[in-house]
Motif scaffolding. Structure first.
Motif, PDB file in Angstrom:
ATOM      1  N   ALA A 133       0.862  -1.178   0.000  1.00 32.52           N
ATOM      2  CA  ALA A 133       0.000   0.000   0.000  1.00 32.52           C
ATOM      3  C   ALA A 133       0.901   1.231   0.000  1.00 32.52           C
ATOM      4  CB  ALA A 133      -0.908   0.000   1.221  1.00 32.52           C
ATOM      5  N   TYR A 134       0.419   2.318  -0.549  1.00 33.40           N
ATOM      6  CA  TYR A 134       1.243   3.502  -0.745  1.00 33.40           C
ATOM      7  C   TYR A 134       0.665   4.703   0.009  1.00 33.40           C
ATOM      8  CZ  TYR A 134       3.083   0.461  -4.313  1.00 33.40           C
ATOM      9  OH  TYR A 134       3.631  -0.628  -4.956  1.00 33.40           O
ATOM     10  N   ASP A 135       1.589   5.504   0.558  1.00 36.34           N
ATOM     11  CA  ASP A 135       1.226   6.720   1.285  1.00 36.34           C
ATOM     12  C   ASP A 135       0.195   6.444   2.380  1.00 36.34           C
ATOM     13  OD1 ASP A 135       2.924   8.356  -0.313  1.00 36.34           O
ATOM     14  OD2 ASP A 135       1.410   8.283  -1.897  1.00 36.34           O
ATOM     15  N   THR A 136       0.530   5.490   3.222  1.00 42.11           N
ATOM     16  CA  THR A 136      -0.353   5.081   4.307  1.00 42.11           C
ATOM     17  C   THR A 136       0.490   4.636   5.497  1.00 42.11           C
ATOM     18  OG1 THR A 136      -2.285   3.738   4.874  1.00 42.11           O
ATOM     19  CG2 THR A 136      -0.568   2.670   3.547  1.00 42.11           C
ATOM     20  N   MET A 137      -0.163   4.320   6.585  1.00 37.63           N
ATOM     21  CA  MET A 137       0.525   3.872   7.784  1.00 37.63           C
ATOM     22  C   MET A 137       0.430   2.360   7.975  1.00 37.63           C
ATOM     23  SD  MET A 137       0.080   5.595  11.488  1.00 37.63           S
ATOM     24  CE  MET A 137       1.214   5.312  12.802  1.00 37.63           C
ATOM     25  N   SER A 138      -0.571   1.718   7.339  1.00 35.35           N
ATOM     26  CA  SER A 138      -0.738   0.276   7.541  1.00 35.35           C
ATOM     27  C   SER A 138      -1.292  -0.396   6.292  1.00 35.35           C
ATOM     28  CB  SER A 138      -1.648   0.002   8.735  1.00 35.35           C
ATOM     29  OG  SER A 138      -2.955   0.439   8.453  1.00 35.35           O
ATOM     30  N   ASN A 139      -1.132  -1.701   6.263  1.00 35.31           N
ATOM     31  CA  ASN A 139      -1.672  -2.504   5.169  1.00 35.31           C
ATOM     32  C   ASN A 139      -2.115  -3.845   5.738  1.00 35.31           C
ATOM     33  OD1 ASN A 139      -2.356  -3.701   2.749  1.00 35.31           O
ATOM     34  ND2 ASN A 139      -0.273  -3.831   1.967  1.00 35.31           N
ATOM     35  N   ILE A 140      -3.396  -4.130   5.603  1.00 32.24           N
ATOM     36  CA  ILE A 140      -3.964  -5.410   6.014  1.00 32.24           C
ATOM     37  C   ILE A 140      -4.558  -6.043   4.762  1.00 32.24           C
ATOM     38  CG2 ILE A 140      -5.682  -6.588   7.431  1.00 32.24           C
ATOM     39  CD1 ILE A 140      -5.626  -4.101   9.275  1.00 32.24           C
ATOM     40  N   SER A 141      -4.062  -7.229   4.412  1.00 38.66           N
ATOM     41  CA  SER A 141      -4.568  -7.874   3.209  1.00 38.66           C
ATOM     42  C   SER A 141      -4.204  -9.349   3.237  1.00 38.66           C
ATOM     43  CB  SER A 141      -4.007  -7.190   1.964  1.00 38.66           C
ATOM     44  OG  SER A 141      -4.725  -7.600   0.814  1.00 38.66           O
ATOM     45  N   HIS A 142      -4.449 -10.039   2.123  1.00 36.10           N
ATOM     46  CA  HIS A 142      -4.116 -11.460   2.042  1.00 36.10           C
ATOM     47  C   HIS A 142      -3.946 -11.899   0.595  1.00 36.10           C
ATOM     48  CE1 HIS A 142      -8.410 -11.736   1.185  1.00 36.10           C
ATOM     49  NE2 HIS A 142      -8.192 -12.968   0.740  1.00 36.10           N
ATOM     50  N   VAL A 143      -3.335 -13.071   0.436  1.00 31.99           N
ATOM     51  CA  VAL A 143      -3.247 -13.747  -0.851  1.00 31.99           C
ATOM     52  C   VAL A 143      -3.807 -15.154  -0.664  1.00 31.99           C
ATOM     53  CG1 VAL A 143      -1.336 -12.380  -1.785  1.00 31.99           C
ATOM     54  CG2 VAL A 143      -0.833 -14.393  -0.389  1.00 31.99           C
ATOM     55  N   ASP A 144      -4.344 -15.723  -1.739  1.00 30.20           N
ATOM     56  CA  ASP A 144      -5.032 -17.012  -1.674  1.00 30.20           C
ATOM     57  C   ASP A 144      -4.307 -18.071  -2.487  1.00 30.20           C
ATOM     58  OD1 ASP A 144      -7.108 -15.753  -0.284  1.00 30.20           O
ATOM     59  OD2 ASP A 144      -8.160 -15.252  -2.139  1.00 30.20           O
ATOM     60  N   TYR A 145      -4.464 -19.317  -2.033  1.00 34.11           N
ATOM     61  CA  TYR A 145      -3.882 -20.453  -2.744  1.00 34.11           C
ATOM     62  C   TYR A 145      -4.842 -21.633  -2.665  1.00 34.11           C
ATOM     63  CZ  TYR A 145      -0.589 -24.153  -4.027  1.00 34.11           C
ATOM     64  OH  TYR A 145       0.034 -25.212  -4.627  1.00 34.11           O
ATOM     65  N   GLU A 146      -5.062 -22.279  -3.808  1.00 35.38           N
ATOM     66  CA  GLU A 146      -5.872 -23.497  -3.844  1.00 35.38           C
ATOM     67  C   GLU A 146      -4.932 -24.676  -3.691  1.00 35.38           C
ATOM     68  OE1 GLU A 146      -9.094 -24.011  -3.838  1.00 35.38           O
ATOM     69  OE2 GLU A 146      -9.591 -21.880  -3.906  1.00 35.38           O
ATOM     70  N   GLY A 147      -4.881 -25.230  -2.496  1.00 37.65           N
ATOM     71  CA  GLY A 147      -3.961 -26.318  -2.202  1.00 37.65           C
ATOM     72  C   GLY A 147      -4.649 -27.655  -2.183  1.00 37.65           C
ATOM     73  N   GLU A 148      -4.087 -28.568  -1.415  1.00 41.52           N
ATOM     74  CA  GLU A 148      -4.614 -29.918  -1.313  1.00 41.52           C
ATOM     75  C   GLU A 148      -5.115 -30.177   0.107  1.00 41.52           C
ATOM     76  OE1 GLU A 148      -2.047 -33.046  -2.900  1.00 41.52           O
ATOM     77  OE2 GLU A 148      -0.779 -31.450  -3.692  1.00 41.52           O
ATOM     78  N   THR A 149      -6.186 -30.893   0.206  1.00 41.81           N
ATOM     79  CA  THR A 149      -6.713 -31.297   1.502  1.00 41.81           C
ATOM     80  C   THR A 149      -5.748 -32.278   2.159  1.00 41.81           C
ATOM     81  OG1 THR A 149      -8.948 -31.054   0.666  1.00 41.81           O
ATOM     82  CG2 THR A 149      -8.681 -32.354   2.660  1.00 41.81           C
ATOM     83  N   GLY A 150      -5.545 -32.123   3.470  1.00 41.59           N
ATOM     84  CA  GLY A 150      -4.697 -33.047   4.211  1.00 41.59           C
ATOM     85  C   GLY A 150      -3.213 -32.762   4.112  1.00 41.59           C
ATOM     86  N   VAL A 151      -2.860 -31.600   3.569  1.00 46.12           N
ATOM     87  CA  VAL A 151      -1.456 -31.203   3.429  1.00 46.12           C
ATOM     88  C   VAL A 151      -1.193 -30.034   4.375  1.00 46.12           C
ATOM     89  CG1 VAL A 151       0.262 -30.251   1.829  1.00 46.12           C
ATOM     90  CG2 VAL A 151      -1.328 -32.013   1.045  1.00 46.12           C
ATOM     91  N   TYR A 152      -0.013 -30.000   4.969  1.00 47.65           N
ATOM     92  CA  TYR A 152       0.390 -28.893   5.830  1.00 47.65           C
ATOM     93  C   TYR A 152       0.978 -27.765   4.987  1.00 47.65           C
ATOM     94  CZ  TYR A 152      -0.068 -32.137   9.720  1.00 47.65           C
ATOM     95  OH  TYR A 152      -0.558 -33.027  10.638  1.00 47.65           O
ATOM     96  N   TYR A 153       0.737 -26.523   5.439  1.00 46.29           N
ATOM     97  CA  TYR A 153       1.281 -25.348   4.767  1.00 46.29           C
ATOM     98  C   TYR A 153       1.899 -24.418   5.799  1.00 46.29           C
ATOM     99  CZ  TYR A 153      -1.176 -26.891   0.632  1.00 46.29           C
ATOM    100  OH  TYR A 153      -1.595 -27.629  -0.435  1.00 46.29           O
ATOM    101  N   GLN A 154       2.943 -23.708   5.386  1.00 47.58           N
ATOM    102  CA  GLN A 154       3.525 -22.619   6.153  1.00 47.58           C
ATOM    103  C   GLN A 154       3.971 -21.558   5.155  1.00 47.58           C
ATOM    104  OE1 GLN A 154       8.196 -23.919   6.654  1.00 47.58           O
ATOM    105  NE2 GLN A 154       6.937 -24.034   8.440  1.00 47.58           N
ATOM    106  N   ALA A 155       4.177 -20.352   5.637  1.00 54.01           N
ATOM    107  CA  ALA A 155       4.564 -19.267   4.740  1.00 54.01           C
ATOM    108  C   ALA A 155       5.742 -18.493   5.315  1.00 54.01           C
ATOM    109  CB  ALA A 155       3.397 -18.313   4.510  1.00 54.01           C
ATOM    110  N   GLN A 156       6.655 -18.131   4.434  1.00 53.27           N
ATOM    111  CA  GLN A 156       7.731 -17.196   4.762  1.00 53.27           C
ATOM    112  C   GLN A 156       7.312 -15.854   4.176  1.00 53.27           C
ATOM    113  OE1 GLN A 156      11.931 -18.207   3.948  1.00 53.27           O
ATOM    114  NE2 GLN A 156      12.023 -16.242   2.886  1.00 53.27           N
ATOM    115  N   VAL A 157       7.163 -14.864   5.034  1.00 48.14           N
ATOM    116  CA  VAL A 157       6.621 -13.564   4.647  1.00 48.14           C
ATOM    117  C   VAL A 157       7.686 -12.493   4.869  1.00 48.14           C
ATOM    118  CG1 VAL A 157       4.781 -11.890   5.090  1.00 48.14           C
ATOM    119  CG2 VAL A 157       4.320 -14.347   5.331  1.00 48.14           C
ATOM    120  N   THR A 158       7.978 -11.723   3.822  1.00 49.44           N
ATOM    121  CA  THR A 158       8.926 -10.610   3.930  1.00 49.44           C
ATOM    122  C   THR A 158       8.135  -9.311   3.986  1.00 49.44           C
ATOM    123  OG1 THR A 158      10.561 -11.839   2.640  1.00 49.44           O
ATOM    124  CG2 THR A 158      10.930  -9.468   2.906  1.00 49.44           C
TER     125      THR A 158
END
Length: 141
Positions: free
Chosen positions: A95-120
């Motif tokens: 986000a630009y010219d602001t103090m905060s940004n709250i948002s998300h991205v989506d992924y269609e994965g597989e049922t029964g699989v574990y997920y983790q994310a590395q976020v920069t």
């Protein structure tokens, strides 16, 4: 943060805690970054949402996330990158010219699989800035 944004975040967090699998990672910041938070949420079988909340110490030129590397595993020991989200491909990540940004991205994965994310996370202002890399706890989609 505006009252409307706080209400939206509260509703999202309530839904995340009541209706899906959720994993949080949160840390305090730096000269540019006030705080940041990232969590995974699985609203339905196989679907994964990577939510993030980045706050600058003041209104800044850029606030948000540079990259999200989503990883999957069947045993929570051996992880494989399945998707990389970059800010230049997903306009909601910075986000630009602001103090905060709250948002998300989506992924269609597989049922029964574990997920983790590395976020920069990133906050930039007047030619300077700071980033932090955080790893979310894993969830089962």
């Amino acid at each position: 943060m505006s009252k409307k944004a706080l209400k939206i975040l509260a509703i999202i967090l309530i839904f995340a805690m009541c209706f899906g699998t959720t994993a949080f990672a949160s840390v305090q910041g730096s000269k540019y970054i006030d705080s940041y938070n990232a969590f995974l949420y699985s609203p339905s079988a196989g679907k994964v949402e990577v939510w993030f909340d980045v706050k600058g110490n003041a209104t800044s030129d850029e606030v948000g996330v540079l990259t999200v590397i989503l990883r999957s595993s069947t045993d929570r020991e051996n992880w494989t990158a399945v998707k990389t989200f970059r800010y230049f491909d997903y306009s909601n990540m910075l986000a630009y010219d602001t103090m905060s940004n709250i948002s998300h991205v989506d992924y269609e994965g597989e049922t029964g699989v574990y997920y983790q994310a590395q976020v920069t996370v990133w906050v930039g202002d007047n030619g300077g800035g700071d980033s932090r890399i955080i790893l979310t706890p894993s969830i089962l989609a």
